[in-house]
Design an enzyme around this catalytic site. Structure first.
Site, PDB file in Angstrom:
ATOM      1  CD  GLU A  60       8.082  16.999 -22.845  1.00 35.87           C
ATOM      2  OE1 GLU A  60       7.412  17.978 -22.451  1.00 35.87           O
ATOM      3  OE2 GLU A  60       7.561  15.978 -23.335  1.00 35.87           O
ATOM      4  NE  ARG A  82       1.220  17.379 -13.351  1.00 32.02           N
ATOM      5  CZ  ARG A  82       1.764  16.509 -12.534  1.00 32.02           C
ATOM      6  NH1 ARG A  82       1.400  16.482 -11.262  1.00 32.02           N
ATOM      7  NH2 ARG A  82       2.661  15.642 -12.950  1.00 32.02           N
ATOM      8  CG  HIS A  92       2.487  16.646 -24.335  1.00 31.46           C
ATOM      9  ND1 HIS A  92       3.248  17.795 -24.378  1.00 31.46           N
ATOM     10  CD2 HIS A  92       3.252  15.720 -23.718  1.00 31.46           C
ATOM     11  CE1 HIS A  92       4.411  17.560 -23.798  1.00 31.46           C
ATOM     12  NE2 HIS A  92       4.439  16.309 -23.392  1.00 31.46           N
ATOM     13  CE  LYS A 125       5.994  17.583 -14.456  1.00 28.05           C
ATOM     14  NZ  LYS A 125       6.011  16.338 -15.182  1.00 28.05           N
ATOM     15  NE  ARG A 162      -4.054  -1.980   1.970  1.00 26.80           N
ATOM     16  CZ  ARG A 162      -3.947  -3.091   2.694  1.00 26.80           C
ATOM     17  NH1 ARG A 162      -2.974  -3.216   3.574  1.00 26.80           N
ATOM     18  NH2 ARG A 162      -4.807  -4.064   2.550  1.00 26.80           N
ATOM     19  CD  GLU A 218      -3.016  17.127 -16.522  1.00 28.62           C
ATOM     20  OE1 GLU A 218      -1.938  16.589 -16.272  1.00 28.62           O
ATOM     21  OE2 GLU A 218      -3.611  17.029 -17.600  1.00 28.62           O
ATOM     22  CG  HIS A 251       6.932  11.668 -25.349  1.00 26.00           C
ATOM     23  ND1 HIS A 251       5.566  11.631 -25.471  1.00 26.00           N
ATOM     24  CD2 HIS A 251       7.201  12.663 -24.450  1.00 26.00           C
ATOM     25  CE1 HIS A 251       5.030  12.551 -24.684  1.00 26.00           C
ATOM     26  NE2 HIS A 251       6.003  13.190 -24.054  1.00 26.00           N
ATOM     27  CG  ASN A 282      -1.086  18.051 -21.012  1.00 29.51           C
ATOM     28  OD1 ASN A 282      -0.196  17.290 -20.696  1.00 29.51           O
ATOM     29  ND2 ASN A 282      -2.206  18.183 -20.331  1.00 29.51           N
ATOM     30  CE  LYS A 336      -0.113  14.043 -15.027  1.00 34.24           C
ATOM     31  NZ  LYS A 336      -0.424  14.480 -16.394  1.00 34.24           N
ATOM     32  CG  HIS A 382      -0.158  11.973 -26.263  1.00 30.13           C
ATOM     33  ND1 HIS A 382      -0.776  12.613 -25.210  1.00 30.13           N
ATOM     34  CD2 HIS A 382       1.082  11.667 -25.824  1.00 30.13           C
ATOM     35  CE1 HIS A 382       0.066  12.691 -24.195  1.00 30.13           C
ATOM     36  NE2 HIS A 382       1.197  12.128 -24.534  1.00 30.13           N
TER      37      HIS A 382
END
Ligand code: NAD
Length: 356
Positions: free
Chosen positions: A182, A238, A245, A224, A118, A234, A262, A242, A140, A249
């Site tokens: 980035e 946040r 992105h 960041k 946990r 987010e 990426h 993106n 993330k 993506h």
């Protein structure tokens, strides 16, 4: 060496950026709880840096897991493999997982740490530019599912992040350059002065000049972190991260994962988002030219493969998980240094930007 904190209410943590950090036990041991550590890395990074980290942990039960290299191993099956090792070596709730590698290793290790017993302690030692400026910061974590990338995951913050810029010397040129998409993104969404600095220093950055590289990593990590501090989950701000992105993506997906990196897809996405910002009459053509020029100077692509049709791209973008109530949600630019999250983009404007 520079150190600053991601000032989250529940779990503030330090990010250290500098040279020759991997040899310094003092950067890791204060963040360990018990006597046990498990280093997770991959088969490319292990021969380069694993021994150095193990040498700083001689007084600990230090286990290691060397994963095969590649995005295709970012799966629940790999997480289970790590669970097996932790359980069979009797790692308790006071153990610490250390992610030593790029974003793939960091995402898998963070997610495993979030789930094992946990939740156990975890440390990020990112070894790619992309992981140092982006993936290792902000909590993330997760793995891919056959039906989608990063679909299984958790927000789970590390105890500390150690960015040693010396490790970037061994990174392949293409991987290194992809990380700059980035870095450039941070200047575009929040910091016009940083963007100008990148324009001035791009040649030295490509040569991996340590002082410049240290500054680029530090400033990116600070931008960041400041955004994550204000919006950890987010819900609003946040989303600015993106930029490029949603396009990126879709391009990654249509090109087939593994065919484009990426960061490369994000660079094309930034270029398309800039075109759209010009169509909206927010960004000037001069600024757009500066943005495209910098991306190209960093050897990043600005156009997607002609094999992908505009219609397929739009269709893919409409499926993006960040859209709200079926409405496309994009990050565009008001100008350099000033990103904006908007759902005021019509399909017609989108097609117009793709035809440029
Ligand atoms: N969690 C987040 O917020 C976040 C943000 C962005 C990206 N990501 C994830 O990050 C992943 C991409 O990360 P990446 O670009 O770091 O790719 P990666 O982890 O696959 O690393 C790229 C390659 O570089 C090798 N490598 C790593 N460090 C090296 C070094 N110092 N020297 C030589 N080779 C080295 C790796 O073995 C790999 O072959 C994706 O899975 C993406 O979803 C996560």
């Amino acid at each position: 060496m520079q150190k600053f904190y991601v000032a989250l209410d529940k779990s503030p943590y330090p990010i250290t950026v500098g040279s020759d950090l991997l040899h310094q036990p003092g950067l890791i041991t204060p963040y360990l709880f018990g006597e046990q550590v498990c280093i997770v890395t991959d088969e490319t990074v292990a021969p380069l840096y694993l021994e150095t980290i193990k040498n700083t942990l001689k007084n600990y039960q230090c286990d290691e897991i060397i994963l095969p290299d590649g995005e295709e191993y970012k799966t629940l099956a790999t997480v289970e493999l790590i669970f097996d090792k932790l359980l069979s070596n009797r790692h308790t709730r006071s153990t610490t997982l250390i992610a030593l590698g790029g974003g793939v290793v960091g995402d898998i290790t963070g997610f495993t740490a979030a789930c094992y017993l946990r939740g156990v302690n975890f440390i990020q030692i990112p070894t790619t530019l992309l992981a140092q400026v982006d993936a290792s910061i902000g909590g993330k974590t997760g793995v891919n599912h056959p039906l989608g990338k990063n679909m299984i995951g958790a927000f789970y913050q590390p105890r500390c992040v150690i960015c040693d810029i010396d490790v970037l010397k061994t990174l392949a040129a293409r991987e290194f350059q992809a990380g700059f998409a980035e870095v450039i993104k941070y200047g575009l969404i929040q910091d016009a002065a940083f963007f100008s600095w990148l324009e001035e220093h791009c040649e030295d950055l490509l040569k991996r000049e340590p002082n410049d590289l240290g500054h680029a990593v530090l400033r990116s990590a600070q931008i960041k972190s400041a955004i994550v501090e204000k919006d950890e989950r987010e819900n609003s701000l946040r989303a600015l991260l993106n930029l490029g992105h949603t396009f990126g993506h879709a391009i990654e997906n249509l090109a087939g994962y593994g065919n484009i990196l990426h960061g490369e897809a994000v660079a094309i996405g930034i270029s398309l988002a800039t075109e759209l910002s010009v169509i909206k009459k927010w960004t000037s053509t001069d600024e757009m030219n500066r943005i495209k020029k910098l991306l190209q100077k960093m050897n990043l692509p600005i156009q997607w493969s002609p094999e992908i049709s505009g219609m397929a791209l739009v269709k893919q973008m409409m499926n993006d998980k960040k859209n709200i109530h079926g409405k496309l949600r994009l990050v565009l630019l008001k100008n350099i240094g000033n990103g904006i999250v908007t759902d005021e983009v019509s399909e017609e404007e989108l097609y117009q930007s793709l035809l440029k």
